[in-house]
Design an enzyme around this catalytic site. Structure first.
Site, PDB file in Angstrom:
ATOM      1  CE  LYS A  10       1.036   1.138   4.433  1.00  0.00           C
ATOM      2  NZ  LYS A  10       1.516   2.778   4.359  1.00  0.00           N
ATOM      3  N   PRO A  96       9.374  -3.873  -0.580  1.00  0.00           N
ATOM      4  CG  PRO A  96      10.616  -1.735  -0.543  1.00  0.00           C
ATOM      5  CD  PRO A  96       9.587  -2.704  -1.287  1.00  0.00           C
ATOM      6  CB  SER A 105       0.692  -5.148   7.944  1.00  0.00           C
ATOM      7  OG  SER A 105       1.707  -3.753   8.613  1.00  0.00           O
ATOM      8  CG  ASP A 138      -0.563  -0.045   8.596  1.00  0.00           C
ATOM      9  OD1 ASP A 138      -1.515   1.285   7.886  1.00  0.00           O
ATOM     10  OD2 ASP A 138       0.516   0.929   7.771  1.00  0.00           O
TER      11      ASP A 138
HETATM   12  O1  C5P Z   1       0.244  -0.988  15.076  1.00  0.00           O
HETATM   13  P1  C5P Z   1       1.333  -1.170  14.604  1.00  0.00           P
HETATM   14  O2  C5P Z   1       2.269  -2.220  15.381  1.00  0.00           O
HETATM   15  O3  C5P Z   1       1.648  -1.575  12.987  1.00  0.00           O
HETATM   16  O4  C5P Z   1       2.126   0.274  14.822  1.00  0.00           O
HETATM   17  C1  C5P Z   1       3.515   0.737  14.344  1.00  0.00           C
HETATM   18  C2  C5P Z   1       3.775   1.758  15.522  1.00  0.00           C
HETATM   19  O5  C5P Z   1       3.474   2.986  14.705  1.00  0.00           O
HETATM   20  C3  C5P Z   1       2.700   1.979  16.916  1.00  0.00           C
HETATM   21  O6  C5P Z   1       4.118   1.584  17.612  1.00  0.00           O
HETATM   22  C4  C5P Z   1       3.072   2.749  17.162  1.00  0.00           C
HETATM   23  O7  C5P Z   1       4.714   4.063  18.107  1.00  0.00           O
HETATM   24  C5  C5P Z   1       2.766   3.986  15.804  1.00  0.00           C
HETATM   25  N1  C5P Z   1       1.765   4.035  15.501  1.00  0.00           N
HETATM   26  C6  C5P Z   1       1.093   5.511  15.835  1.00  0.00           C
HETATM   27  N2  C5P Z   1      -0.101   5.250  15.607  1.00  0.00           N
HETATM   28  C7  C5P Z   1      -1.348   4.924  14.674  1.00  0.00           C
HETATM   29  C8  C5P Z   1      -0.379   3.649  14.198  1.00  0.00           C
HETATM   30  C9  C5P Z   1       1.120   3.552  14.403  1.00  0.00           C
HETATM   31  O8  C5P Z   1       1.341   5.648  16.996  1.00  0.00           O
HETATM   32  N3  C5P Z   1      -3.066   4.913  14.440  1.00  0.00           N
END
Ligand code: C5P
Length: 298
Positions: A10, A96, A105, A138
């Protein structure tokens, strides 16, 4: 019996951080778009109960850190009988790693999708999306794909079915890796939420409704550029180069990939060739109207 699942990458055509949340995440307003660059995952049963991941890219973890692995554990929690069989997951990676394209994801989403079909679990789209959010912000979009507005952590999705087809170049400085958590934390600690650019509502409106490729290209926006570009000159330089030869360029997610909107497929092919170098990878891609898909199901 084996199942093959394609998991598209994406890009974020628009990423605005609208608030911080007590759980450490951020409230987002995004326009998400699936593209033709995709990983291919082959799932097959094993007799020994083990979860084994093999991948052609040595940068990809093959242990419990891989979201594909975590997806199997999540489904086993819900369906204990799944633990009686092992699973082999072969990931043919084209997206990548740590590029801001949701490659990891997408692999988690693909395993939820593929195993649901393979083991005939009968999970609805909503049940899969709920599990997906446990894997990462995501992952619900990676299941759905196409074009969608995303709000909340990224999981409140509104599909847009009539968004124009776009031809893009995606490029990455090969040696650059950005931590998503670092990018959001830096955004928060620099209090950038208090100083939004003045014309964001207008830009959002134009990207969504402009229709014309030129209008979309001219109104792309990503709040995370404000922290990542000053810190990573290689990404900033790549964006500058792409912007000067396209209808608009933007960093995707927290980087390190940058994408450029092109006039047509030939433009994208030419630009990808021109931008690729020993230090930069580049792909000519187009947008797609789907998310994870089964290639075959015997
Ligand atoms: O949800 P995911 O583990 O993929 O997110 C990775 C990092 O991105 C989280 O630890 C957070 O620091 C940040 N994040 C955020 N707000 C979101 C999505 C991600 O702060 N809505």
């Amino acid at each position: 019996m084996a199942v093959v699942v394609w998991a598209p990458a994406k890009v974020n055509l628009f990423l605005q951080i609208t608030g911080d949340r007590p759980d450490g995440y951020h409230e987002l307003k995004m326009l998400m778009q699936a593209v033709s660059l995709a990983d291919r995952l082959t799932l097959s049963w094993r007799d020994d109960g083990e979860i084994v991941i093999a991948c052609n890219d040595p940068q990809v973890p093959t242990n419990g850190r891989n979201l594909a692995y975590q997806a199997v554990l999540l489904l086993r929690e819900r369906f204990p009988m799944l633990a009686e069989r092992g699973l082999h997951i072969d990931i043919a990676k084209q997206i990548p790693v740590a590029g801001g394209l949701a490659g990891g994801s997408g692999n988690g989403a693909a395993v939820l999708w593929g195993l649901n079909a393979m083991a005939q679990l009968g999970l609805t789209a909503q049940a899969l999306a709920d599990l997906a959010l446990k894997l990462g912000s995501d992952v619900p979009f990676c299941l759905l794909g196409g074009t969608a507005i995303a709000r909340g952590r990224g999981e409140q999705l509104t599909p847009l079915t009539d968004f124009p087809l776009l031809h893009l170049v995606i490029a990455k400085p090969k040696a650059t890796v950005v931590s998503t958590a670092w990018a959001y934390q830096t955004f928060r600690s620099q209090r950038l939420l208090d100083q939004p650019p003045p014309d964001l509502a207008e830009r959002w409106h134009r990207v969504l409704t402009g229709g014309r490729v030129e209008v979309i290209g001219a109104n792309l926006y990503n709040d995370l550029e404000r922290v990542v570009l000053p810190h990573y000159p290689a990404i900033a330089e790549l964006k500058k180069q792409l912007a000067s030869q396209s209808l608009g360029a933007l960093m995707s997610g927290s980087g390190a990939c940058v994408f450029a909107i092109c006039a047509d497929s030939q433009h994208a092919q030419n630009l990808a060739q021109a931008i690729a170098s020993p230090s930069v990878s580049a792909w000519a891609v187009h947008t797609v109207g789907h998310g994870c898909r089964l290639e075959e199901f015997p």
